[in-house]
Design a protein around this motif. Sequence first.
Motif, PDB file in Angstrom:
ATOM      1  N   GLN A  68     -27.986 -26.143  69.951  1.00  0.00           N
ATOM      2  CA  GLN A  68     -27.659 -25.283  70.904  1.00  0.00           C
ATOM      3  C   GLN A  68     -28.144 -23.980  70.805  1.00  0.00           C
ATOM      4  N   VAL A  69     -29.534 -23.936  70.788  1.00  0.00           N
ATOM      5  CA  VAL A  69     -30.304 -22.448  70.842  1.00  0.00           C
ATOM      6  C   VAL A  69     -29.842 -21.835  72.105  1.00  0.00           C
ATOM      7  N   HIS A  70     -29.972 -22.372  73.121  1.00  0.00           N
ATOM      8  CA  HIS A  70     -29.727 -21.551  74.601  1.00  0.00           C
ATOM      9  C   HIS A  70     -28.535 -21.343  74.881  1.00  0.00           C
ATOM     10  N   HIS A  71     -27.438 -21.449  73.932  1.00  0.00           N
ATOM     11  CA  HIS A  71     -26.040 -21.099  74.083  1.00  0.00           C
ATOM     12  C   HIS A  71     -25.796 -20.062  73.226  1.00  0.00           C
TER      13      HIS A  71
ATOM     14  N   GLY B  58     -37.683 -16.322  74.167  1.00  0.00           N
ATOM     15  CA  GLY B  58     -37.397 -14.614  73.581  1.00  0.00           C
ATOM     16  C   GLY B  58     -38.047 -14.672  72.113  1.00  0.00           C
ATOM     17  N   ALA B  59     -37.711 -13.293  71.698  1.00  0.00           N
ATOM     18  CA  ALA B  59     -38.189 -13.386  70.180  1.00  0.00           C
ATOM     19  C   ALA B  59     -37.269 -14.126  69.354  1.00  0.00           C
ATOM     20  N   THR B  60     -36.126 -14.287  69.354  1.00  0.00           N
ATOM     21  CA  THR B  60     -35.174 -14.875  68.489  1.00  0.00           C
ATOM     22  C   THR B  60     -35.601 -16.615  68.593  1.00  0.00           C
ATOM     23  N   GLY B  61     -35.506 -16.961  70.143  1.00  0.00           N
ATOM     24  CA  GLY B  61     -35.893 -18.310  69.922  1.00  0.00           C
ATOM     25  C   GLY B  61     -37.076 -18.964  69.713  1.00  0.00           C
TER      26      GLY B  61
ATOM     27  N   ARG C 233     -40.624 -22.243  66.549  1.00  0.00           N
ATOM     28  CA  ARG C 233     -41.848 -22.447  65.772  1.00  0.00           C
ATOM     29  C   ARG C 233     -41.476 -22.867  64.240  1.00  0.00           C
ATOM     30  N   ALA C 234     -40.303 -22.316  63.829  1.00  0.00           N
ATOM     31  CA  ALA C 234     -39.955 -22.701  62.329  1.00  0.00           C
ATOM     32  C   ALA C 234     -39.457 -24.191  62.361  1.00  0.00           C
ATOM     33  N   ILE C 235     -38.654 -24.538  63.248  1.00  0.00           N
ATOM     34  CA  ILE C 235     -38.401 -26.194  63.301  1.00  0.00           C
ATOM     35  C   ILE C 235     -39.701 -26.971  63.476  1.00  0.00           C
TER      36      ILE C 235
ATOM     37  N   ASP D 284     -33.517 -11.721  65.927  1.00  0.00           N
ATOM     38  CA  ASP D 284     -33.843 -10.576  66.129  1.00  0.00           C
ATOM     39  C   ASP D 284     -32.710  -9.459  66.069  1.00  0.00           C
ATOM     40  N   THR D 285     -32.822  -8.384  65.825  1.00  0.00           N
ATOM     41  CA  THR D 285     -32.043  -7.228  65.756  1.00  0.00           C
ATOM     42  C   THR D 285     -31.126  -6.943  67.191  1.00  0.00           C
ATOM     43  N   ARG D 286     -32.108  -7.278  68.258  1.00  0.00           N
ATOM     44  CA  ARG D 286     -31.644  -6.909  69.503  1.00  0.00           C
ATOM     45  C   ARG D 286     -30.743  -8.094  70.226  1.00  0.00           C
ATOM     46  N   CYS D 287     -30.555  -9.201  69.395  1.00  0.00           N
ATOM     47  CA  CYS D 287     -29.943 -10.444  69.747  1.00  0.00           C
ATOM     48  C   CYS D 287     -28.381  -9.983  69.678  1.00  0.00           C
ATOM     49  N   HIS D 288     -27.519 -10.582  70.878  1.00  0.00           N
ATOM     50  CA  HIS D 288     -26.315 -10.183  70.839  1.00  0.00           C
ATOM     51  C   HIS D 288     -25.431 -11.158  69.995  1.00  0.00           C
ATOM     52  N   SER D 289     -25.830 -12.336  69.621  1.00  0.00           N
ATOM     53  CA  SER D 289     -25.084 -13.454  68.838  1.00  0.00           C
ATOM     54  C   SER D 289     -25.152 -12.856  67.558  1.00  0.00           C
ATOM     55  N   SER D 290     -24.250 -13.091  66.680  1.00  0.00           N
ATOM     56  CA  SER D 290     -24.285 -12.905  65.180  1.00  0.00           C
ATOM     57  C   SER D 290     -24.860 -13.941  64.524  1.00  0.00           C
ATOM     58  N   VAL D 291     -25.497 -13.390  63.295  1.00  0.00           N
ATOM     59  CA  VAL D 291     -25.979 -14.580  62.436  1.00  0.00           C
ATOM     60  C   VAL D 291     -25.126 -15.752  61.981  1.00  0.00           C
TER      61      VAL D 291
END
Length: 453
Positions: free
Chosen positions: A167-170, A177-180, A185-187, A202-209
Amino acid sequence: MGKVTTGDHPDLKMVNPSAAAIDIGSTMHMAAVNPSATDTPVRAFGTFTRDLHDLADWFRSCGVTSVAMESTGVYWIPAFEILEQHGFKVILVNARYAKNVPGRKTDVSDAGWLRQLHSYGLLRGSFRPEAEIATLRAYMRQRERLVEYAAAHIQHMQKALMEMNLQVHHVVSDITGATGMRIIRAIVAGERDPDVLASFRDTRCHSSVETIRAALVGNDRAEHIFALTQSLELYDTYQTMMKDCDHKLEAAIATLTVKASGAIAALPKARMKGKQVNAPSFDVRAALHGVIGVDLTQIHGLGPSLALKLIAECGTDLKAWSSAKHFTSWLCLAPGTKISGGKLLSSRTRRSSSRAAALLRLAAVTLGRSDTALGAFYRRLSARAGKQKAVTATARKIAVLFYNALRFGMTYNDPGAAAYDERHRTRVLANLHRRAQSLGYILSPTPKAEAVS
């Protein structure tokens, strides 16, 4: 084929005896000329290129100088362009205004009737941009199609991820975007470890690791990975095609005739920061400013991409319309005037399939929550008459600003929502005072209540 006539009207004066007309079809074009020029004034021609050149030669042998044709699908385009190449003056006619006559239902009579209307000067040609603008418009519309195709494959990627319960879009606002894109591509490359995939954040992503890692624990199946891989490849292909189209667009803008007279003023400071989604890869704002001499993006609601689309649809000078009222009427954004017996029956705006009008309506919608004069106008009218009418009225205001900027080089300065509200309040008070005086009364303001300690 025998001689065909369409009837004479002695009370009408023929202003263009050398006029001809074509009833456009998918496999056959029916052409008509003046009956006095030949024994067979109506002839059928095929739609192959050789047939169109034969049509042009027949017109020249009959002394034709001007040709009218209907805008039937895209079938009119080859005939229009080839006849223009042969030196004929060609006008494109809206069939709704040319054939609304009962009893004329065959191709032969349609062509003859269209020619007769044209010979009497009763037809008005539709707007057709200059060749350089037509080229720009073709590239712009092709790019819009590429954007739509790429968007479809974004949905396919998201579907494949959901089928694997990834559920990447959540956890990211945009999977492209950069993170998605790093994660996708890694998958596709074979990575399955959630910790490794989460490290691409990406460092600008609001969700945590940790949140991203939890969303990337899924159910891997070969068929879903295959679908994701192909969707990604198609998405990348369309991105490459869009870049190629951007090069063509940039070259087409560079070849446009500079419309600004005298020295071009310096490009003002950009009103918006950042790059819009799906925007061309080059500096559209600077490229347009070098051609038209004004910065259209200073008009609220118009970004660089939207301004480029409007230029591609309408041209760079708008001399085809004598005033802003004519321009907004062509866009079907002006109120209608259906009058009978001196009484206004309806003021509804006509329905339109104009791309330019749709773009202006889109610009109007974006102003709904803005702290601008146009935004305040939209909100006031929306509360009183509804959102649909507010969008149309605001789009008309933007169209007037767009026309004045291109035609006369006007620079738009937004007074702000507060100034607009105050001006509206002053106008309402003036109307109330005038109505009260007409009834023999004088309005006076209510004294403010004393403050309570």
